[in-house]
Design an enzyme around this catalytic site. Structure first.
Site: not given
Length: 539
Positions: A320, A340
């Site tokens: 990740h 995000r």
């Protein structure tokens, strides 16, 4: 802010100084050629030093992480142990090994199909990667979307390596999974009129991410755990499986457990077995930190492999891109992709947004590694370098209070350590997150070994060689339910195997194959739990 070094503080000021000009800046996506070059040079999956070739078993000759190979070709915990398999401690139609989301979904479906079910889990029910999943669950249930578009997004994100039948099952059952979870009581985010709130994730062409703020996995696990309790499905905790049992026809017929409380081996006889043992993050491939829960040590892959089941894409790991790089107390923990998706930007030490924040996870991770290493634009943090995730820009884009409303879990996690993500950016670096590869199944969640079904992160092939955000929570529900349904059907009308026909012949045969290959090892597998000394991994 007193815990930050002067170098970190100076870099933070550069991030703050460029925030206004970055506010509405959109960094272009990488081209296909740029992505390929980036991955081959900087993604850990392409590092030769991190892998070896198996000498034994169904995947002999295949490349796998060194840490996984050590366990796949390790010694069974039952080698040389006198064990009376005729003394059956538990009898059930369907044995579910694993107490996370996939195991719970399988247990509920098997129970609803009329089978007797026993769930056994290494830790407590719900202590699994499901509980730690934050950002959301994908499903194409909006008017501008469809399972076909979802399929194309996931197929491209998986580098066109997804097994088509498995991916088709995943996306077609997506809307059904959301409906099932909603009816069970999962509290998805909704607009005032009741419409589901959906957002983008990396690699998605439609907003199909359903979430429960930023604690989606915990909310789903809460409901699934409650449902297993409401149905009175028996759960045996602190009792990890150490080997599968077979009958004299080669059919899987139960498992041997290690009971942590009584410190003894237990024999479970079953007409069908569902493996839902989760991932491998606690093996810390190539020394990476991990976002995984404490018990994620690839147990299911070891058990299935010794029993003769094939693995697929075992060399494909998901790192990740945004793991916590500071402070040390939560090093490696997940900073959900949802941060995000609601507007946070990835920014280097000079305050430059160097990539589109919604690239797929493998591309984003490789881009961060390149920025920190080859380009020298990282920020010194703890034992290495990191980059900024500019979170204050979220409230600037969408209005004050957005962070508190949409990602409250992240806000609270950092507040514990004196960091306010509404005012200060956070330091991130890739963390070992997901096991893309795993055990090969068909669309009914069956392996090639009769009586053995698999669901959840232990499965390989659904996501190809890279998973998109939100498809893991979807696959534990979709294939967990499928595994439970088909395991119950397998058990229906089948007589229990006489205890004298239960055996561990496959374990003996595997030990002989290992010896013939010249492998000398003292490593016991499955690993069960990681070992840490002074905060560092030991073997």
């Amino acid at each position: 802010m007193s815990a930050f070094t002067q170098e970190i503080l100076a870099s933070m000021k550069r991030v703050e100084a460029t925030r206004a000009e970055r506010l509405h800046q959109e960094v272009p996506r990488f081209t296909a050629d740029e992505k390929d070059a980036l991955l081959k040079e900087f993604h850990p999956d392409y590092s030769e030093k991190g892998f070896t070739v198996l000498s034994t078993g169904p995947n002999k000759g295949s490349k796998v992480p060194k840490e996984l190979a050590e366990l796949l070709e390790g010694k069974s915990r039952l080698e040389g142990v006198p064990l009376d398999l005729t003394r059956v401690d538990y009898d059930t139609d369907v044995l579910v090994i694993g107490g996370g989301g996939a195991g719970a979904a399988a247990a509920i479906e098997a129970h609803d199909a009329g089978a007797s079910v026993l769930v056994v889990t290494k830790l407590r029910m719900g202590e699994a990667n499901t509980m730690m999943a934050e950002g959301g669950i994908q499903a194409a249930d909006k008017a501008n979307d469809s399972p076909l578009i979802h399929y194309l997004d996931a197929f491209g994100g998986g580098h066109y390596q997804n097994i088509p039948d498995l991916l088709e099952e995943l996306v077609e059952n997506g809307p059904l999974a959301i409906d099932w979870l909603s009816r069970l009581g999962v509290l998805f985010d909704k607009e005032a009129d009741g419409t589901m709130v959906t957002t983008h994730g990396g690699g998605t062409s439609r907003k199909r991410m359903h979430a429960c703020r930023d604690v989606t996995g915990a909310e789903i696990m809460r409901v699934l755990r409650d449902e297993t309790q409401n149905l009175d499905i028996p759960v045996l905790t602190y009792a990890p499986a150490v080997e599968l049992l077979k009958d004299d026809t080669g059919r899987v017929a139960g498992a041997v457990l290690w009971d942590y409380d009584s410190q003894e081996f237990l024999v479970v006889r079953a007409k069908a077995v569902v493996l839902a043992t989760g991932g491998a993050g606690r093996l810390h491939y190539q020394g990476f930190p991990t976002s995984n829960h404490y018990g994620a040590t690839a147990d299911g892959l070891v058990l299935a492999y010794r029993a003769g089941a094939k693995l697929i894409y075992a060399d494909a790991i998901q790192y990740h891109p945004t793991g916590v790089a500071f402070p040390a107390q939560i090093y490696g923990a997940l900073v959900t992709e949802k941060v995000r998706s609601v507007g946070a930007q990835l920014v280097n030490s000079q305050g430059v947004a160097f990539m589109n924040p919604l690239e797929t996870r493998d591309v984003a991770a490789a881009s961060i590694i390149r920025e920190c290493t080859a380009r020298g634009n990282g920020v010194p943090a703890l034992d290495g370098v990191a980059l900024w995730l500019d979170t204050p820009i979220i409230d600037m884009l969408h209005g004050e209070g957005t962070i508190e409303k949409r990602i409250p879990g992240m806000l609270r996690m950092y507040q514990k350590f004196g960091i306010d993500i509404r005012k200060e950016p956070i330091l991130v670096y890739p963390t070992l997150h997901y096991q893309n590869g795993g055990i090969l199944i068909n669309r009914d969640a069956e392996t090639e070994i009769p009586g053995l079904f698999v669901a959840g992160e232990a499965v390989g092939g659904i996501h190809g060689t890279n998973r998109l955000m939100g498809n893991s929570l979807l696959d534990i529900i979709v294939f967990g339910r499928i595994a439970g349904e088909h395991a119950a059907a397998e058990a229906k009308g089948r007589a229990a195997v006489p205890a004298e026909r239960l055996n561990l012949d496959h374990v003996v045969a595997f030990a002989r194959e290992r010896e013939a290959a010249g492998i000398e090892t003292t490593v016991l597998s499955p690993k069960l739990l990681p070992t840490y000394t002074h905060g560092r991994k030991t073997r």
